[in-house]
Design a protein around this motif. Structure first.
Motif, PDB file in Angstrom:
ATOM      1  N   GLY A 120       7.814 -23.837  45.568  1.00 33.58           N
ATOM      2  CA  GLY A 120       7.407 -23.036  46.717  1.00 33.58           C
ATOM      3  C   GLY A 120       7.302 -23.882  47.975  1.00 33.58           C
ATOM      4  N   ALA A 121       6.780 -25.099  47.849  1.00 33.49           N
ATOM      5  CA  ALA A 121       6.689 -26.002  49.000  1.00 33.49           C
ATOM      6  C   ALA A 121       8.083 -26.429  49.464  1.00 33.49           C
ATOM      7  CB  ALA A 121       5.841 -27.221  48.649  1.00 33.49           C
ATOM      8  N   VAL A 122       8.968 -26.704  48.519  1.00 25.82           N
ATOM      9  CA  VAL A 122      10.343 -27.057  48.872  1.00 25.82           C
ATOM     10  C   VAL A 122      10.986 -25.902  49.640  1.00 25.82           C
ATOM     11  CG1 VAL A 122      12.654 -27.488  47.917  1.00 25.82           C
ATOM     12  CG2 VAL A 122      10.678 -28.730  47.021  1.00 25.82           C
TER      13      VAL A 122
ATOM     14  N   VAL B 149      16.413 -21.569  45.526  1.00 27.15           N
ATOM     15  CA  VAL B 149      15.150 -22.202  45.135  1.00 27.15           C
ATOM     16  C   VAL B 149      14.146 -21.134  44.703  1.00 27.15           C
ATOM     17  CG1 VAL B 149      13.167 -23.498  46.027  1.00 27.15           C
ATOM     18  CG2 VAL B 149      15.481 -24.300  46.486  1.00 27.15           C
ATOM     19  N   GLY B 150      14.073 -20.041  45.471  1.00 25.99           N
ATOM     20  CA  GLY B 150      13.178 -18.936  45.104  1.00 25.99           C
ATOM     21  C   GLY B 150      13.551 -18.329  43.761  1.00 25.99           C
ATOM     22  N   PHE B 151      14.848 -18.217  43.509  1.00 24.12           N
ATOM     23  CA  PHE B 151      15.330 -17.693  42.224  1.00 24.12           C
ATOM     24  C   PHE B 151      14.855 -18.591  41.081  1.00 24.12           C
ATOM     25  CE2 PHE B 151      18.623 -18.236  38.951  1.00 24.12           C
ATOM     26  CZ  PHE B 151      18.588 -16.977  38.371  1.00 24.12           C
ATOM     27  N   PHE B 152      15.032 -19.899  41.242  1.00 21.53           N
ATOM     28  CA  PHE B 152      14.644 -20.805  40.164  1.00 21.53           C
ATOM     29  C   PHE B 152      13.123 -20.863  39.992  1.00 21.53           C
ATOM     30  CE2 PHE B 152      19.025 -22.391  40.552  1.00 21.53           C
ATOM     31  CZ  PHE B 152      19.380 -22.241  39.228  1.00 21.53           C
ATOM     32  N   LYS B 153      12.367 -20.636  41.053  1.00 24.10           N
ATOM     33  CA  LYS B 153      10.918 -20.574  40.926  1.00 24.10           C
ATOM     34  C   LYS B 153      10.535 -19.384  40.046  1.00 24.10           C
ATOM     35  CE  LYS B 153       6.627 -20.169  43.500  1.00 24.10           C
ATOM     36  NZ  LYS B 153       5.989 -20.006  44.792  1.00 24.10           N
TER      37      LYS B 153
END
Length: 173
Positions: A71-73, A133-137
C-alpha cells in the motif's frame, strides 16, 4: 491594429503561466503522498519490531505486513505520477528544466517530454503499475479455498504479466 493583435497575443501567451498552479499543487500532492507513504512504512516497522520483541503471534501477520508495505509503494507510485505530471506540464508550457541536463547536451530521460502524448504515455504507464501493485496487494490478502480459485489466480497473474510485457513494448521500435 497590429499593436492590438500583438497585445492580445502577448496576453494570450502569458496565460500559459496558469499552468504553474497545476505544477505547484502537483508537487505539493507528490510531497504529501511521499510523506504519508513514509509514515505508513515507519508504522509497519514499529509494528513488526513490537510483534517480535513481545513474542506476539498475530493472525495473518505476514500478509498484513506485506499488504501495508505494498500500500505504501502504491502511494509512492502515485507520488511519482504527480511528479511526472508537474515536471511535464512545466516543460511543455513554461520552460525546459535546465538543472535536469546531466552533461553537455544530455537530458535526463525521465524528463524528456516534448508533447502531451508523451506526458500522457509516461503517466499512464505509472498508473498501470499502481493498478498492478493494488492487484497484487488484494491477491496477497485473499483466501484460496478451492482449486478453481487457484486456477483463477494463476490466470490473472498471467494476464497481468502479458499486459505488462506488451506495455513495455509500446513506443519502442
Amino acid at each position: 491594429m497590429k499593436w492590438l493583435e500583438q497585445s492580445f497575443e502577448g496576453s494570450l501567451w502569458a496565460t500559459r503561466f496558469m499552468v504553474l498552479l497545476a505544477v505547484i499543487f502537483g508537487l505539493v500532492g507528490a510531497i504529501a503522498l511521499f510523506v504519508v507513504a513514509s509514515f505508513d512504512i515507519y508504522a509497519v516497522a514499529v509494528h513488526v519490531i513490537d510483534v517480535y520483541m513481545n513474542h506476539l503471534h498475530p493472525e495473518k501477520f505476514h500478509e498484513k505486513v506485506v499488504g501495508d508495505i505494498i500500500g505504501a509503494v502504491d502511494l509512492y507510485l502515485i507520488g511519482v505520477v504527480m511528479l511526472l505530471f508537474s515536471f511535464g506540464l512545466y516543460e511543455l508550457f513554461i520552460s525546459e528544466i535546465d538543472v535536469a541536463k546531466m552533461e553537455e547536451g544530455k537530458t535526463n530521460k525521465i524528463l524528456s517530454i516534448h508533447s502531451l502524448d508523451q506526458l500522457k504515455d509516461k503517466i499512464s504507464k505509472v498508473i498501470v503499475m499502481v493498478l498492478v501493485v493494488g492487484f497484487f496487494k488484494k491477491v496477497g490478502l485473499a483466501d484460496y479455498t478451492a482449486p478453481l480459485e487457484l486456477l483463477y489466480l494463476a490466470l490473472s497473474i498471467t494476464a497481468v504479466s502479458v499486459g505488462l510485457y506488451f506495455l513495455s513494448k509500446v513506443g519502442k521500435h
